[in-house]
Write an enzyme that holds these catalytic residues in place. Structure first.
Site, mmCIF file in Angstrom:
data_model
loop_
_atom_site.group_PDB
_atom_site.id
_atom_site.type_symbol
_atom_site.label_atom_id
_atom_site.label_comp_id
_atom_site.label_asym_id
_atom_site.label_seq_id
_atom_site.Cartn_x
_atom_site.Cartn_y
_atom_site.Cartn_z
ATOM 1 N N GLY A 1 0.831 -1.188 0.000
ATOM 2 C CA GLY A 1 0.000 0.000 0.000
ATOM 3 C C GLY A 1 0.873 1.249 0.000
ATOM 4 N N CYS A 2 0.358 2.328 -0.571
ATOM 5 C CA CYS A 2 1.152 3.558 -0.682
ATOM 6 C C CYS A 2 1.453 4.163 0.687
ATOM 7 C CB CYS A 2 0.456 4.563 -1.598
ATOM 8 S SG CYS A 2 -1.276 4.886 -1.177
ATOM 9 N N ASN A 3 0.439 4.215 1.561
ATOM 10 C CA ASN A 3 0.682 4.714 2.925
ATOM 11 C C ASN A 3 1.654 3.816 3.671
ATOM 12 O OD1 ASN A 3 -1.230 6.959 2.994
ATOM 13 N ND2 ASN A 3 -2.824 5.399 2.915
ATOM 14 N N VAL A 4 1.502 2.516 3.450
ATOM 15 C CA VAL A 4 2.376 1.537 4.118
ATOM 16 C C VAL A 4 3.826 1.764 3.716
ATOM 17 C CG1 VAL A 4 2.833 -0.912 4.447
ATOM 18 C CG2 VAL A 4 0.480 -0.118 4.153
#
Length: 371
Positions: free
Chosen positions: A156-159
């Site tokens: 995930g991008c936030n991850v």
């Protein structure tokens, strides 16, 4: 290997993530996009939906089925969460040698229990995690696991932002694994291209709003999995606990992650037991430098310079900076990246390169776009 030897099919080609994969591959010297797939856009030309991609404008969008995708060297699945698992399972039978890259969450989590808790459906299995620079407990990096794999789950991008910002200093004991806090400002492209009333200009311009609050966001178990992994702990039941609050802000792309943590057991202290600010700044600097000094797509900024989302737009580089709040006894890390490039399509292509034995940096931009 000759030019354009490798054929690529992109499913979900009319969306933001799929379009970004196509943009980055448009100048690639080794791969050739031959097939684009969608759902409601079947039969239309890609140029109608991705007018910024003239190289592929005349490709006709085909149905996203295993039959259409079969036979390609590489298949990129840029589909909504929960939709890639079934197609991937069919492809495994018809095209076992195809490299399949999933941009959705279906194959990221190790724990079936965590998947079912946060996504509410059956777990589709765990693929090789596609974050090359991620530290592992044995001191190696995730790129070693990506070599020769045929199945890649893109983070995930936030991850990606949180993992890159915290993993080195957590591994070195400079921050504590419990009580981590992450507040992220996210551009609206992270929500996908489907029309949603709260993402229209009338709603988002002049507004900022949190979502996935109170530990409910689906990236929470993935972040904790990564950080527990760097400690050599169980993915779902290790000591890492993070309070994670994403916030929607009126920019088209980008993530600015503000991360705070309590000092860990290896954080330098003064004789009276308080935090030694000078010593811990040096320790943090060494930790980040050791982790990322040779990484072209992770940049630790010079002292006093802070990450900005605008500086990463269009780039596959994540920017990092840190400091210490001595009064509050907290470590602060800030990470900026482009959610569609560094957070999704760029690291997908990085991982593809590693899996196929190609040069990791090929066709991936270091420079951003300004203004």
């Amino acid at each position: 290997m000759q030019m354009n030897d490798l054929t690529v099919a992109v499913s979900g080609a009319t969306g933001y993530a799929g379009g970004e994969v196509l943009r980055l591959l448009s100048t690639h010297p080794t791969v050739n996009v031959t097939t684009v797939c969608g759902h409601s856009s079947v039969g239309e030309t890609l140029g109608k939906h991705q007018p910024h991609l003239p190289r592929y404008a005349d490709l006709v969008v085909q149905d996203s089925t295993a039959e259409v995708l079969a036979g390609h060297d590489i298949v990129v699945l840029a589909l909504p969460h929960g939709q890639s698992g079934a197609i991937a399972a069919e492809l495994a039978e018809t095209s076992p040698d195809t490299l399949i890259v999933d941009l959705a969450a279906d194959h990221r989590l190790i724990s079936a229990e965590a998947w079912e808790q946060f996504y509410g459906s059956a777990h589709q299995g765990t693929w090789t995690y596609g974050l090359p620079e991620m530290l592992r407990a044995d001191g190696t990096k995730q790129r070693e696991a990506l070599k020769d794999t045929k199945r890649i789950a893109v983070p995930g991008c936030n991850v990606t932002a949180v993992t890159l910002g915290l993993a080195p200093i957590l591994k070195d004991g400079l921050i504590a694994p419990a009580g981590l806090n992450a507040v992220l400002a996210n551009g609206v492209s992270g929500a996908g291209k489907a029309l949603k009333p709260h993402l229209t200009a009338a709603e988002i311009l002049g507004d900022a709003s949190p979502y996935g609050t109170g530990g409910t966001h689906r990236h929470v178990p993935e972040i904790e999995q990564n950080l527990n992994g760097v400690l050599g702990e169980d993915a779902a039941n290790g000591p890492t606990r993070i309070s994670f609050t994403p916030t929607l802000v009126p920019m088209s792309r980008g993530i600015l992650a503000t991360l705070t943590a309590d000092p860990g057991p290896q954080a330098p202290q003064t004789a009276d037991g308080s935090l030694d600010e000078t010593a811990i700044i040096g320790a943090l600097q060494r930790s980040f430098a050791e982790a990322y000094a040779d990484e072209p797509f992770v940049r630790l900024l010079p002292a006093g310079q802070w990450p900005r989302t605008s500086a990463t737009t269009g780039s596959n580089v994540a920017q990092i900076q840190f400091t210490v709040d001595e009064r509050a006894s907290k470590v602060l890390v800030v990470v900026a990246l482009d959610n569609l490039v560094r957070g999704t399509a760029g690291q997908a292509i990085q991982s593809i390169h590693l899996a196929l034995g190609l040069e990791e940096t090929t066709a991936l931009p270091l420079e951003g776009v300004a203004p």
